[in-house]
Design a protein around this motif. Structure first.
Motif, PDB file in Angstrom:
ATOM      1  N   ALA A   1       0.907  -1.301   0.020  1.00  0.00           N
ATOM      2  CA  ALA A   1       0.129  -0.021  -0.083  1.00  0.00           C
ATOM      3  C   ALA A   1       1.050   1.279  -0.120  1.00  0.00           C
ATOM      4  N   CYS A   2       1.905   1.172   0.696  1.00  0.00           N
ATOM      5  CA  CYS A   2       2.753   2.479   1.027  1.00  0.00           C
ATOM      6  C   CYS A   2       3.526   2.687  -0.390  1.00  0.00           C
ATOM      7  N   ILE A   3       4.058   1.542  -1.121  1.00  0.00           N
ATOM      8  CA  ILE A   3       4.706   1.790  -2.514  1.00  0.00           C
ATOM      9  C   ILE A   3       3.658   2.427  -3.538  1.00  0.00           C
ATOM     10  N   LYS A   4       2.453   1.652  -3.523  1.00  0.00           N
ATOM     11  CA  LYS A   4       1.368   2.342  -4.206  1.00  0.00           C
ATOM     12  C   LYS A   4       1.199   3.781  -4.015  1.00  0.00           C
ATOM     13  N   LYS A   5       1.062   4.154  -2.868  1.00  0.00           N
ATOM     14  CA  LYS A   5       0.642   5.578  -2.346  1.00  0.00           C
ATOM     15  C   LYS A   5       1.882   6.595  -2.905  1.00  0.00           C
ATOM     16  N   SER A   6       3.028   5.981  -2.191  1.00  0.00           N
ATOM     17  CA  SER A   6       4.114   7.195  -2.779  1.00  0.00           C
ATOM     18  C   SER A   6       4.427   6.971  -3.965  1.00  0.00           C
ATOM     19  N   LEU A   7       4.393   6.227  -4.948  1.00  0.00           N
ATOM     20  CA  LEU A   7       4.647   6.281  -6.440  1.00  0.00           C
ATOM     21  C   LEU A   7       3.429   6.850  -7.147  1.00  0.00           C
ATOM     22  N   LYS A   8       2.527   6.925  -6.518  1.00  0.00           N
ATOM     23  CA  LYS A   8       1.195   7.665  -6.973  1.00  0.00           C
ATOM     24  C   LYS A   8       1.364   9.201  -6.645  1.00  0.00           C
ATOM     25  N   LYS A   9       1.905   9.377  -5.635  1.00  0.00           N
ATOM     26  CA  LYS A   9       1.951  10.652  -5.184  1.00  0.00           C
ATOM     27  C   LYS A   9       3.417  11.618  -6.105  1.00  0.00           C
ATOM     28  N   LEU A  10       4.134  10.655  -6.154  1.00  0.00           N
ATOM     29  CA  LEU A  10       5.315  10.961  -7.179  1.00  0.00           C
ATOM     30  C   LEU A  10       5.213  11.473  -8.560  1.00  0.00           C
ATOM     31  N   THR A  11       4.159  10.481  -9.110  1.00  0.00           N
ATOM     32  CA  THR A  11       3.466  10.660 -10.389  1.00  0.00           C
ATOM     33  C   THR A  11       3.011  11.978 -10.737  1.00  0.00           C
ATOM     34  N   LEU A  12       2.149  12.246  -9.548  1.00  0.00           N
ATOM     35  CA  LEU A  12       1.800  13.730  -9.415  1.00  0.00           C
ATOM     36  C   LEU A  12       2.488  14.885  -9.186  1.00  0.00           C
ATOM     37  N   VAL A  13       3.650  14.849  -8.632  1.00  0.00           N
ATOM     38  CA  VAL A  13       4.681  15.520  -8.402  1.00  0.00           C
ATOM     39  C   VAL A  13       5.401  15.926  -9.988  1.00  0.00           C
ATOM     40  N   GLU A  14       5.516  14.642 -10.805  1.00  0.00           N
ATOM     41  CA  GLU A  14       6.235  14.746 -11.899  1.00  0.00           C
ATOM     42  C   GLU A  14       5.336  15.548 -12.961  1.00  0.00           C
ATOM     43  N   LYS A  15       3.960  15.227 -12.979  1.00  0.00           N
ATOM     44  CA  LYS A  15       2.967  15.551 -13.900  1.00  0.00           C
ATOM     45  C   LYS A  15       2.894  17.105 -13.951  1.00  0.00           C
ATOM     46  N   ASN A  16       2.998  17.625 -12.374  1.00  0.00           N
ATOM     47  CA  ASN A  16       3.046  18.904 -12.363  1.00  0.00           C
ATOM     48  C   ASN A  16       4.191  19.711 -12.736  1.00  0.00           C
TER      49      ASN A  16
END
Length: 279
Positions: free
Chosen positions: A135-150
């Motif tokens: 769950a942590c891997i999924k959540k952390s990488l999802k947030k990282l993807t948002l940072v990158e897309k922004n």
């Protein structure tokens, strides 16, 4: 993203290198036994480090064998493993799946599609056992993807996502050492992310990919100044990680662990700067 947490071989005693190589081969062996050939493809130095770290911290009994393998068919190699090797093998499969999934979602790469499909079954198998880590891997990488897309150029915000991810993976169980282990893993994870961004900067610029260091790199004429800026950030993170590491009762394999944390993690930076890979 992995491959930076490794030994500095010239500064490691022969007997310690033999042990390190044994754990490396042990992780390879357990990946093969648990996941077949696709498991071996995920083998990393970083998870070898985590295996030795957890083994030292919890003083685990090891199984040591002599075996031949495809890579070394002529001579039997020392293979060392234990229950923490299996844990790190499982975490490797989780990370490999989400790494491929990230590549697939980012640019639709064939490698990402194939990797996500290949590792999907193993990922679901591990995720059922280690729900917290998955769950942590999924959540952390999802947030990282948002940072990158922004297109956020704050390197520390991006690094924070990977720091939290690695903190969770290093926390094998919740116990007396949990606070120090999490802080150690967090700062080591941030170090790894910053090093990866530094390593990929020229390629990311060429291929027009996100890199939180890109704006600063392009805005700086003095690349030595840029290198020093990155070095200072890396030093801050690894210093915090080492400070937490020294609070932990790691005795066995301490010379190997310190070789990695105080020297080996700088291998890539030294190669880039001294080899003028960043210009």
């Amino acid at each position: 993203m992995f491959g930076y947490v490794q030994i500095r071989k010239p500064e490691l005693k022969i007997k310690d290198y033999t042990v390190y190589h044994g754990f490396y081969c042990g992780l390879c062996e357990r990946l093969r036994n648990r996941y077949g050939f696709i498991g071996r493809l995920t083998l990393t130095y970083d998870m070898t480090f985590m295996t030795i770290f957890l083994t030292s911290l919890y003083d685990s009994d090891n199984i040591s064998e002599k075996k031949r393998c495809v890579v070394h068919p002529a001579k039997k190699q020392t293979v060392i493993y234990n229950k923490y090797t299996d844990y790190c093998a499982d975490m490797n499969m989780l990370l490999s799946y989400y790494h491929c999934l990230d590549d697939k979602n980012d640019d639709g790469s064939v490698k990402g599609y194939v990797g996500a499909a290949i590792y999907d079954k193993a990922h679901r198998q591990v995720a059922r056992v280690y729900r917290r880590q998955a769950a942590c891997i999924k959540k952390s990488l999802k947030k990282l993807t948002l940072v990158e897309k922004n297109d956020n150029s704050d390197i520390l915000e991006a690094a924070d996502c990977f720091g939290k991810l690695l903190a969770e993976l290093f926390c094998y169980k919740k116990d007396y050492f949990e606070k120090q282990i999490r802080k150690f893993g967090y700062h080591l994870g941030r170090f790894v992310y910053i090093m990866d961004a530094f390593d990929d900067i020229r390629e990311d610029i060429e291929k027009e990919r996100f890199n939180p260091l890109k704006k600063e790199y392009l805005a700086t004429d003095d690349k030595d100044c840029f290198n020093r800026r990155v070095y200072d950030m890396l030093l801050d993170e690894i210093s915090e990680a080492c400070a937490e590491f020294e609070k932990l009762p790691c005795v066995q394999y301490i010379d190997i662990l310190r070789n990695i944390l105080y020297a080996g993690v700088w291998n890539k930076f030294d190669k880039i700067v001294n080899g003028n890979e960043v210009k």
